[in-house]
Every structure is written in C-alpha cells, then in structure tokens.
Design a protein around this motif. Structure first.
Motif, PDB file in Angstrom:
ATOM      1  N   HIS A  36       9.407  -6.834   7.545  1.00  0.00           N
ATOM      2  CA  HIS A  36       8.945  -6.769   6.153  1.00  0.00           C
ATOM      3  C   HIS A  36       9.261  -5.382   5.591  1.00  0.00           C
ATOM      4  N   HIS A  68       6.748  -0.378   2.935  1.00  0.00           N
ATOM      5  CA  HIS A  68       6.424  -1.480   2.010  1.00  0.00           C
ATOM      6  C   HIS A  68       6.865  -1.115   0.592  1.00  0.00           C
ATOM      7  N   PRO A 120       9.097  -7.011   0.890  1.00  0.00           N
ATOM      8  CA  PRO A 120       7.865  -6.765   0.151  1.00  0.00           C
ATOM      9  C   PRO A 120       8.033  -7.226  -1.307  1.00  0.00           C
ATOM     10  N   HIS A 143      -1.860 -13.866   3.450  1.00  0.00           N
ATOM     11  CA  HIS A 143      -1.958 -12.529   4.038  1.00  0.00           C
ATOM     12  C   HIS A 143      -3.141 -12.504   5.019  1.00  0.00           C
ATOM     13  N   ASP A 180       2.125 -11.801   5.384  1.00  0.00           N
ATOM     14  CA  ASP A 180       2.603 -10.432   5.561  1.00  0.00           C
ATOM     15  C   ASP A 180       1.462  -9.538   6.027  1.00  0.00           C
ATOM     16  N   ASP A 205       0.701  -6.334   5.711  1.00  0.00           N
ATOM     17  CA  ASP A 205       1.091  -5.127   4.972  1.00  0.00           C
ATOM     18  C   ASP A 205       0.394  -3.885   5.532  1.00  0.00           C
TER      19      ASP A 205
HETATM   20 ZN   LIG Z   1       3.861  -7.296   1.628  1.00  0.00          ZN
END
Ligand SMILES: [Zn+2]
Length: 444
Positions: A81, A85, A120, A236, A426, A428
């Motif tokens: 990813h 980000h 992202p 997420h 994701d 993150d």
């Molecule tokens: Zn993301």
C-alpha cells in the motif's frame, strides 16, 4: 501538500476534526487494539474457510514486522500500500517508480510474499500501471466500482458533500457486469474494488449501526451475484470490531445464495484469472446441428451451455437458461454453432477480449454469419480511450450474457461458483504513533 491540508480538502474540515477524535478510540499506543481488530476479521472469515487480503504501507510494515508476519503465516494475504501513505497522483513518474521500488525492497527483507499493490486513496495513475507491470506485480486493485445502493436524499447536504468528495477522490466507475470482472492490461491484472467502503459509510454518512451496514453490504452482494461478478469489500481493520456484525451478515448472505459464492483472497482471484485466460474450446462439426466439444481447461473450470442439448454427458441446471457441463468432452446438438462468429476485419483486441471473458469465437465471412448465434463485425475495435473502452466492453458483455441462442462459454469463477467475494482492507496505521508519523512522512 501535507496530510492535514489533503485531508481537509478531501474529507471537509468537519470530517477531519471528527477523524482526529476517532484515532484515539480505535488505535492504542501498543499494537493490542489493532491486533484484536485484525483477528476479529480473520476469525469471521475462518468460519467460511476463507482469508482476507490486507494492504500495508512499507514504513508501517517496518515498524510492526512480527505482527504482520504472524497474520501472514495464518493465511492472510499481505499486499503493498505504497512506501508511505501518499497519493501517487501528486508524484512524478520517477518518484512513483522510486517509491514502489523502495516499498518492494522493504517487503523483500521480510518473509512476507506480496503479489499485489493498492494505492493509498485508490490513487492510481497510467504511469503507475506501467511501473507495477515492470516491477513484476501480478495485480493491482484500485478501480473503484460504485454501488448506488444508498438513498442520499435522506442525508444532510453536509454529509452528502463528504460522501461526494470520496467519489471524486476514488475516480469512481459505474457498476456493470464487465466492471465487476478483473481484466488484464498487458501482463498486469486489474482487480476491481468496491465503494462505498467502511469509511464512507461510518465516518462520512455516519451510518454506525452495524446491522444496517450489513444490510447495505448484503444488497451489494446480491447485485454482484445477479451480475456474476466480484465484490471486493473494503473494510479498514480500524473499524474491524465496529463492523464485525456487518461482516458476519454479509458472509452469511453470500453463503445462503442458491449457487456458491467463492470467498477468496485477491491473489487467489489473480491466479485464477491467469489460469482461466488459457481456457479454450474446440467445437468440431459432426454433421447437421451436431458438434463434438473438447474443452481445453483445468478441472475447476465452469463450462456453461445455453439452448444446447448435451447428448452423452450430464448437464446440471445453473442460472436462468444456462446449464453446467462437468465433462471436458461431449457431443452436443444445437440449431447453430454454439460460439461467436467474428469478421476478418475485426481487430485482434476484440477476439482477445472475448477469450478473456470466456466466450469461444471463430473467424468467419459475412456469408456464414447466419450459422452463429452472434456475429461481430467491428473494424473500429473497442474504442480509443478508457471511457469509450469501458462503455463498449460493458455493452458487449451485457449483450452476450443476454443472448437467447445456443452458446457455450466459461463462467467467470471456479467450481460452479456464480460470483466471488474478496474481503480486503488497508492497514494504514497500527498504533496512534503510526497515525501521526504519517503526517511527518508525507510532508517530508
Ligand atoms: Zn490507505
């Protein structure tokens, strides 16, 4: 542009302020809350012998290698990813290349095998597609298919505005049977993903009732099932616990369909689509209205027949007018040759497209067009830009799927499945520190 001004631009100031509040409730200073959230999703899927796909920025992987390696060992797929980000649309081609290469270098220092890339903000670019192919990725999963299942009139203009900002940010494309199928662009497979994601529902529209979210996801699954496509759910892990009931409702809905829904990781989808791209049919005339069919495919291929009598092998009911043939060699009777006729003037990109979609085809002259259920003569091909290509390809798939004439074809999914579901998300950030480090990383 730093993360704060970027977030305010894409979320709106009110959503950004709210976002800061949620960070402290969903993440901790340790890995514990994220670990629990990850296992909540993993455990729900395990009930159905399935695993999720998570994408993670390389710098976040660097800070939490043990946790990520541990879930990867349990069967979870981990994709890349970004290095940090950030939005590739704000980078030059050489910056995109350099950051993708750096991200790969980080992954290669771990025992984690990666196959795919998700940007992202789903911020893919034409240059990035070439870079992913050149650097050996099997697939990317950025094309965002929007499912129009929410009555937006019931929300305030402020909330609607936040939702619409997401549609713009994600370069949303309309839902069609074709848009819901993976497709190759050169050696790179593009696997569609779906929106609204959990962030759009929870944080933008403020739909926080997990049961209601589960209802929305099930409605999307139903539509994807009817179109025979892939539903790539975006969840997420930071909302993994909030969405547990929603995910269980969706999985149960998928499981209850009359035909199987294949629940798979995105790398499984990619390997399958590659395997399937080599499937071919030999249709050999055996006298009037009779053909010998030889399927060159793997055992898990789903071979479908419409308006055809299979003489020497069983054919089981599938959906609508279609039946499913398990044998790989059979004698069939039909009033026309059960494949698509294509004119000599039609470019090869069209026949390649037909094969990729599972439709056998043969070159023939206009005089022989009547012998086939459908004759294609499109010397101009499938369009010169992305928008035109999407429209023409979608129209063609829809037309062929609705043909009321003898036709053999390969279905999209393995082992008689009608549709596919991939649960993805994701990672993150893993901790509060990761969240705030993102601001520094993107800014510098
Ligand atoms: Zn993301």
């Amino acid at each position: 542009m730093n993360l704060i001004s970027f977030s305010i631009k894409t979320k709106g100031a009110h959503n950004f302020a709210r976002r800061l509040g949620t960070v402290f409730t969903r993440f901790g200073v340790s890995e514990i809350p994220t670990r629990q959230a990850l296992y909540t999703i993993i455990d729900s899927l395990q009930q159905y012998n399935a695993e999720p796909t998570f994408f993670i920025p390389a710098v976040v992987l660097c800070r939490h290698p043990q946790l990520i390696a541990e879930i990867a060992r349990s069967g979870v797929e981990i994709g890349i990813h970004g290095y940090i980000h950030n939005d590739y649309r704000l980078l030059s081609e050489s910056e995109q290349y350099e950051q993708t290469r750096q991200a790969i270098a980080v992954f290669e220092n771990t025992p984690i095998a990666y196959h795919g890339f998700r940007n992202p903000y789903l911020g893919w670019t034409e240059e990035a597609l070439h870079i992913f192919a050149a650097l050996g990725f099997l697939y990317e999963s950025n094309e965002a298919v929007i499912h129009d299942v929410i009555d937006l009139d019931r929300f305030t203009p402020l909330l609607r505005n936040g939702y619409e900002k997401s549609l713009e940010l994600f370069q949303a494309i309309n839902c069609t049977a074709y848009a819901l199928r993976p497709h190759f662009e050169g050696a790179l497979l593009r696997i569609p993903t779906s929106i609204p994601d959990d962030e759009m529902l929870f944080d933008r529209l403020r739909i926080t009732d997990s049961k209601r979210v589960g209802g929305i996801w099930s409605k999307i699954m139903q539509r994807v099932y009817e179109l025979g496509g892939l539903y790539t759910l975006n969840l997420h892990p930071e909302r993994g616990i909030l969405c547990k009931q929603a995910l269980d409702i969706l999985l149960s809905h998928a499981h209850k369909q009359p035909l199987p829904v294949w629940v798979a990781r995105l790398s499984d989808v990619a390997h399958w689509w590659k395997e399937r791209s080599w499937f071919r049919l030999n249709i050999i005339p055996q006298g009037a209205d009779r053909w010998l069919v030889e399927a060159n495919c793997t055992p898990r291929a789903t071979l479908l027949a419409r308006q055809i009598i299979v003489e020497d092998q069983p054919a089981i009911p599938w959906i609508g007018a279609d039946t499913c043939i398990q044998a790989r060699r059979c004698l069939v009777r039909a009033v026309k040759c059960p494949c698509i006729g294509v004119s000599q003037a039609t470019p090869q990109e069209v026949t390649d497209f037909l094969y990729e979609q599972g439709y056998p085809n043969v070159r023939c002259s206009p005089e022989d067009a009547h012998a086939y259920p459908f004759y294609l003569d499109i010397p101009e091909g499938l369009g010169t830009n992305r928008k035109e290509q999407m429209l023409r390809r979608s129209a063609l798939v829809e037309h062929i799927e609705q043909l009321e004439a003898p036709l053999l074809r390969f279905a999209c999914w393995p082992n008689g499945s009608r549709a596919a579901l991939a649960v993805s998300g994701d990672i993150d950030s893993v901790t509060i520190q990761d969240f705030f480090l993102r601001i520094i990383e993107v800014h510098s």
